[in-house]
Each structure stands twice: as structure tokens, then as C-alpha cells.
Design an enzyme around this catalytic site. Sequence first.
Site, PDB file in Angstrom:
ATOM      1  N   ALA A  10       8.914  -0.379  -3.788  1.00  0.00           N
ATOM      2  CA  ALA A  10       9.640  -0.176  -5.047  1.00  0.00           C
ATOM      3  C   ALA A  10      10.489  -1.370  -5.432  1.00  0.00           C
ATOM      4  O   ALA A  10      10.896  -1.510  -6.583  1.00  0.00           O
ATOM      5  CB  ALA A  10      10.517   1.065  -4.948  1.00  0.00           C
ATOM      6  N   ARG A  15      13.782 -12.716  -5.650  1.00  0.00           N
ATOM      7  CA  ARG A  15      13.610 -14.134  -5.299  1.00  0.00           C
ATOM      8  C   ARG A  15      12.217 -14.684  -5.591  1.00  0.00           C
ATOM      9  O   ARG A  15      11.977 -15.883  -5.483  1.00  0.00           O
ATOM     10  CB  ARG A  15      13.986 -14.357  -3.823  1.00  0.00           C
ATOM     11  CG  ARG A  15      15.495 -14.382  -3.623  1.00  0.00           C
ATOM     12  CD  ARG A  15      15.844 -14.774  -2.207  1.00  0.00           C
ATOM     13  NE  ARG A  15      15.609 -13.681  -1.277  1.00  0.00           N
ATOM     14  CZ  ARG A  15      15.276 -13.861   0.009  1.00  0.00           C
ATOM     15  NH1 ARG A  15      15.095 -15.078   0.494  1.00  0.00           N
ATOM     16  NH2 ARG A  15      15.100 -12.822   0.796  1.00  0.00           N
ATOM     17  N   TYR A 348     -27.748 -23.890 -15.648  1.00  0.00           N
ATOM     18  CA  TYR A 348     -26.938 -22.699 -15.840  1.00  0.00           C
ATOM     19  C   TYR A 348     -27.871 -21.511 -15.972  1.00  0.00           C
ATOM     20  O   TYR A 348     -28.712 -21.450 -16.875  1.00  0.00           O
ATOM     21  CB  TYR A 348     -26.063 -22.802 -17.106  1.00  0.00           C
ATOM     22  CG  TYR A 348     -25.406 -21.476 -17.410  1.00  0.00           C
ATOM     23  CD1 TYR A 348     -24.562 -20.886 -16.473  1.00  0.00           C
ATOM     24  CD2 TYR A 348     -25.666 -20.783 -18.594  1.00  0.00           C
ATOM     25  CE1 TYR A 348     -23.989 -19.645 -16.704  1.00  0.00           C
ATOM     26  CE2 TYR A 348     -25.087 -19.538 -18.842  1.00  0.00           C
ATOM     27  CZ  TYR A 348     -24.260 -18.980 -17.883  1.00  0.00           C
ATOM     28  OH  TYR A 348     -23.700 -17.751 -18.111  1.00  0.00           O
ATOM     29  N   SER A 405     -41.422 -29.652 -19.915  1.00  0.00           N
ATOM     30  CA  SER A 405     -40.081 -30.234 -19.864  1.00  0.00           C
ATOM     31  C   SER A 405     -39.520 -30.386 -21.256  1.00  0.00           C
ATOM     32  O   SER A 405     -40.233 -30.750 -22.180  1.00  0.00           O
ATOM     33  CB  SER A 405     -40.140 -31.619 -19.238  1.00  0.00           C
ATOM     34  OG  SER A 405     -40.613 -31.516 -17.945  1.00  0.00           O
ATOM     35  N   ARG A 422     -41.434 -28.465 -28.017  1.00  0.00           N
ATOM     36  CA  ARG A 422     -40.714 -29.727 -28.169  1.00  0.00           C
ATOM     37  C   ARG A 422     -41.476 -30.572 -29.177  1.00  0.00           C
ATOM     38  O   ARG A 422     -42.649 -30.329 -29.462  1.00  0.00           O
ATOM     39  CB  ARG A 422     -40.642 -30.456 -26.835  1.00  0.00           C
ATOM     40  CG  ARG A 422     -42.011 -30.773 -26.288  1.00  0.00           C
ATOM     41  CD  ARG A 422     -41.972 -31.300 -24.869  1.00  0.00           C
ATOM     42  NE  ARG A 422     -43.299 -31.725 -24.455  1.00  0.00           N
ATOM     43  CZ  ARG A 422     -43.673 -31.867 -23.208  1.00  0.00           C
ATOM     44  NH1 ARG A 422     -42.834 -31.604 -22.229  1.00  0.00           N
ATOM     45  NH2 ARG A 422     -44.885 -32.278 -22.918  1.00  0.00           N
TER      46      ARG A 422
HETATM   47  C1  UD1 Z   1      15.307  -3.907   5.868  1.00  0.00           C
HETATM   48  C2  UD1 Z   1      15.958  -3.162   7.045  1.00  0.00           C
HETATM   49  C3  UD1 Z   1      16.353  -4.162   8.123  1.00  0.00           C
HETATM   50  C4  UD1 Z   1      15.149  -4.963   8.547  1.00  0.00           C
HETATM   51  C5  UD1 Z   1      14.477  -5.624   7.346  1.00  0.00           C
HETATM   52  C6  UD1 Z   1      13.170  -6.236   7.764  1.00  0.00           C
HETATM   53  C7  UD1 Z   1      17.075  -1.188   6.104  1.00  0.00           C
HETATM   54  C8  UD1 Z   1      18.371  -0.601   5.720  1.00  0.00           C
HETATM   55  N1  UD1 Z   1      17.102  -2.439   6.563  1.00  0.00           N
HETATM   56  O1  UD1 Z   1      16.314  -4.726   5.316  1.00  0.00           O
HETATM   57  O2  UD1 Z   1      16.905  -3.493   9.241  1.00  0.00           O
HETATM   58  O3  UD1 Z   1      15.534  -5.938   9.518  1.00  0.00           O
HETATM   59  O4  UD1 Z   1      14.194  -4.650   6.333  1.00  0.00           O
HETATM   60  O5  UD1 Z   1      12.617  -6.950   6.693  1.00  0.00           O
HETATM   61  O6  UD1 Z   1      16.062  -0.528   6.055  1.00  0.00           O
HETATM   62  N2  UD1 Z   1      12.555  -0.753  -0.737  1.00  0.00           N
HETATM   63  C9  UD1 Z   1      12.269   0.266  -1.596  1.00  0.00           C
HETATM   64  N3  UD1 Z   1      13.277   0.961  -2.154  1.00  0.00           N
HETATM   65  C10 UD1 Z   1      14.574   0.685  -1.891  1.00  0.00           C
HETATM   66  C11 UD1 Z   1      14.876  -0.371  -0.994  1.00  0.00           C
HETATM   67  C12 UD1 Z   1      13.840  -1.066  -0.432  1.00  0.00           C
HETATM   68  O7  UD1 Z   1      11.092   0.553  -1.869  1.00  0.00           O
HETATM   69  O8  UD1 Z   1      15.437   1.393  -2.433  1.00  0.00           O
HETATM   70  C13 UD1 Z   1      11.443  -1.509  -0.138  1.00  0.00           C
HETATM   71  C14 UD1 Z   1      11.422  -2.952  -0.583  1.00  0.00           C
HETATM   72  O9  UD1 Z   1      10.588  -3.113  -1.700  1.00  0.00           O
HETATM   73  C15 UD1 Z   1      10.881  -3.664   0.633  1.00  0.00           C
HETATM   74  C16 UD1 Z   1      11.360  -2.818   1.804  1.00  0.00           C
HETATM   75  O10 UD1 Z   1      11.653  -1.553   1.263  1.00  0.00           O
HETATM   76  O11 UD1 Z   1       9.473  -3.665   0.674  1.00  0.00           O
HETATM   77  C17 UD1 Z   1      12.564  -3.394   2.506  1.00  0.00           C
HETATM   78  O12 UD1 Z   1      13.634  -3.489   1.606  1.00  0.00           O
HETATM   79  P1  UD1 Z   1      14.662  -4.679   1.631  1.00  0.00           P
HETATM   80  O13 UD1 Z   1      15.661  -4.486   0.574  1.00  0.00           O
HETATM   81  O14 UD1 Z   1      13.921  -5.969   1.641  1.00  0.00           O
HETATM   82  O15 UD1 Z   1      15.350  -4.438   3.054  1.00  0.00           O
HETATM   83  P2  UD1 Z   1      16.204  -5.465   3.878  1.00  0.00           P
HETATM   84  O16 UD1 Z   1      17.568  -5.507   3.320  1.00  0.00           O
HETATM   85  O17 UD1 Z   1      15.465  -6.721   4.019  1.00  0.00           O
END
Ligand code: UD1
Length: 450
Positions: A10, A15, A348, A405, A422
Site C-alpha cells: 500500500a 523516495r 521485415y 528480385s 518490376r
Molecule cells: C518495516 C518494519 C521494520 C523492518 C523493515 C524492513 C514495521 C513497524 N517495521 O519498517 O521492523 O526492519 O520494515 O524493511 O513493520 N506498508 C503498507 N501499509 C502501511 C505501512 C507499510 O502497506 O500502512 C507496506 C509498505 O508499502 C512496504 C512495507 O509495508 O512494502 C513496509 O513498510 P515500511 O514503511 O517501508 O516499513 P519500515 O518503516 O521500513
Amino acid sequence: MSIALVVLAAGKGTRMESDLPKVLHRIGNAPMLHHAMAAGAALDPEKVVVVAGHGAEAVSAAAQDYMDEAEVAIQSEQLGTAHAVAQARTALAEFDGDVIVLYGDTPFIRFETLEEMARARARHDVVVLGFEAADPGRYGRLVTNGDRLERIVEFKDATDEERAITLCNSGVLAADCATLLRLIEAVGNDNASGEYYLTDVVALAVSEGLSATAVVCDEAETQGINSRPELARAEAVFQASARETLMADGVTLQAPETVFLSFDTALGRDTEVEPHVVFGPGVTVENGARIRAFSHLEGCHVSTGAVVGPYARLRPGAELDEDVHVGNFVEIKNAHLSAGVKANHLSYIGDADIGERTNIGAGTITCNYDGFLKHRTEIGEGAFIGSNTMLVAPVRVGSGALTGSGSVITEDVPDDALALGRAPQVTKPGRARKLFEILKARRADLKKDG
Ligand code: UD1
Ligand code: CA
């Protein structure tokens, strides 16, 4: 034990600086979501739920493109990983078994690692996938005691002592579905980020007397993708491993580092690939074919004994039967070349069916497009298409027929006929020499005049 995968996808991926949801960025020409789903698919899950939020429509389409039965749960506000899993509650209502949570932006988890987690689940209620981080950075830290996992602490909430831990959380987690959903209920958001952390389920489980453990994998597997440079590095990792897999399966890559593969590239045993070949999506090559240098293939099928290139381009719908030869600067699109067809130079061939052993002379073109519609060209078996023939489609050239040809073929040619389309040749004896003399004199005059 039946398994349900919950793939978290989600997040926006700020970045990436992109209008495309992060999980739809491609590695090996497939959305990274497909890679994550494929890792989990190896466990033969009964259910796959993708949690989508940013760009949910496109993410759902991609999920279902990979797997018709994939369900999508919408998380309209990203309140944390526990909140994300909670959105799968309805989809999991009837499900009895284990849930494995994966991230859509972590494409390299190996099947063997997930299997090891499944084995650990036989002994523990909650299993988390961890890794020893070279640079633990901002990852969540795993607080362990022997083989027991006590809790996970997020970097932002960690003490200096906890930050010194190098065993980190990958985000992959496995637990019984009912237990997991119950524990998630109890997760709060009183922490440094104000988010509902999935990681909190570990301490909650332990406080109930349940047991948790960590399975440790290689850091490379848990590599998440958050930016374009990370995407580029992930592409390189994918390419390196896809090349190794092909070579292990008996494909010769003369210069592996110059061959680019797609997630679904399938090359048969004893196929040889020369340097600098690009395989776009949807390519299958059977055993013992040869793909020569600088060729570009996508959406096509190449059979045993076929030789493609150097410098050939096979576009979607190119179907090459056994022992077909397609040579330099030949482009094939949506065309079936039957066994033994040769098109060796500068052609082609689009929207065409070509019978066995027919020879396509250099410079032949199927004029398949009239500016509005595409038309087909049909050529029978054992025909000989003279160099530089223009085949104005729709048109049929019969078996055993010959085109002269330089012919422009606008009408069907019956079997065994010779077609000439031709201007007839006119030869004037001595005329060249006379012409040269006149021109020579003219040039001398011009020089004299200054
Ligand atoms: C999370 C972990 C952390 C771990 C790291 C590894 C938690 C609280 N932390 O941190 O311990 O070391 O991943 O990469 O779980 N996502 C959703 N909905 C949300 C939030 C996140 O779908 O509300 C999805 C993001 O799209 C992503 C994944 O969950 O694919 C991880 O979310 P992200 O915000 O990157 O977590 P981190 O803070 O990196
Ligand atoms: Ca992350």
C-alpha cells in the site's frame, strides 16, 4: 497446513519520486510485486491477498495479472504495517491455516527460506524472518534470548543498547491466521512514529505465553527497494541470479554479464547465447537453439535448431519452428516461420505465415500496413522470394512459387508460378561510354571557365 499470503503493497514509495506505485516498478521487466508473489507462490498458498493503497487500481490489476485468484484488500490510509495486515481481515474471514506476511517491495526472498519458516512454525507460534545486517541502519531490531524471539523494537523507539543489535527484522512474518488477527487487534500506536506496528505482535504473543522465534536468512534476500539506485542494484542482482540459474540448467552464455533477461525468460538446455543479447518479456527458446550476438527478442518462441541473429529482432508473436534461420537486420513480428525457413538478411516479416523451407531473399518486406489496417501475407512451402521483393498484403504466394528480385507483388501468386512485378530491363549497347565522354568534356569546360 494451508497457507495464505498477505502481501503488503500500500505504501507510496516517496523516495522513488514516481507517479507509479513503488511495487509496480520493474525488475527483469516484471513489476516487483510479481517477484514477491512468485516467492510466496512456491508455497502453493490457498489464498493470496495483496494490500493496496497508493495506486490501488493499478496494483490490483498487476496482482490479478500475475494470479487470477489474487484478492485485493484496500488500505486507504497507511497507518502502519499492522493496520495493513488488518485490512486483509475480511478476505481471511473463512480461512483456517497459516498467514505469511510479505512485502511487495522485497522481491528476493527465496523459496527455501519460506520453507524454513514453515518448519520453524511447527515449533513456535510466531516466526519472523531476520538477517544479520552489515549496516543495521534504521531496520527494526530483533531482541532474542537463545532461540526465542522476545520482541522487535523499531529503530526510532530503540535505546542505544538495542540499536547495537545487528540482527534485524526483514518484515516477513508467519503465524496462525486467527492468532495473528487477534494479536493485531491489541496493537496500539503509542510509539515514535504514531503507527500500528506489525512488529508489536511478537511481544504481545510472548506476553500471552506463546512462543516466537527468528529464522535468519542472507541479507541479500531481504533487500527492500526504496529508491531508483536501489532499483538499479536490484536489477543487477536479479540479472546475475537469472544468468546463474540458466547456466545451472544447461544454457551456454558466452558472456553472461552482457545478456539481459526477463523474469519469465525460458531458455532450453544446450541453447547457446552469444554476447549482447536482450530478452524482453515473454520469450521461450527450446533446447539447442542458437541466439547470436546483438539480437533483441520479446514475446516470441524459438524452436530447436533455430539460429537467430546476429543483429536480429524478434517482436511479439514471432514463432520460429525448428531449424529456422533468421539473420542480420531481420525483424519478425506476429509471424509464423515453419521449419527450415531462411530469412538471412535485411528483411521485415510482419503478420505472415510462411511454409516450410521457404527462402526469403535479402531486403524482402511484407507491406502489412496501409495506414489504417494490418493485413496478412501467406507464403506456401518451398517458395523462393527473390531479393528485395515487396509483398503488398493481403497477398498469397503459393508453394514452390518464385518471385523475381525487386518485384512488387500485389496479386496472389499460384503454386509453382514465377511472378515478376518490376519494370522490364532496357539495355543500350555502348551508351555508357558515350555518356561518360560527354560528362568528362562538360567537367573540363567548367574547370576552364574557373
Ligand atoms: C518495516 C518494519 C521494520 C523492518 C523493515 C524492513 C514495521 C513497524 N517495521 O519498517 O521492523 O526492519 O520494515 O524493511 O513493520 N506498508 C503498507 N501499509 C502501511 C505501512 C507499510 O502497506 O500502512 C507496506 C509498505 O508499502 C512496504 C512495507 O509495508 O512494502 C513496509 O513498510 P515500511 O514503511 O517501508 O516499513 P519500515 O518503516 O521500513
Ligand atoms: Ca521500508
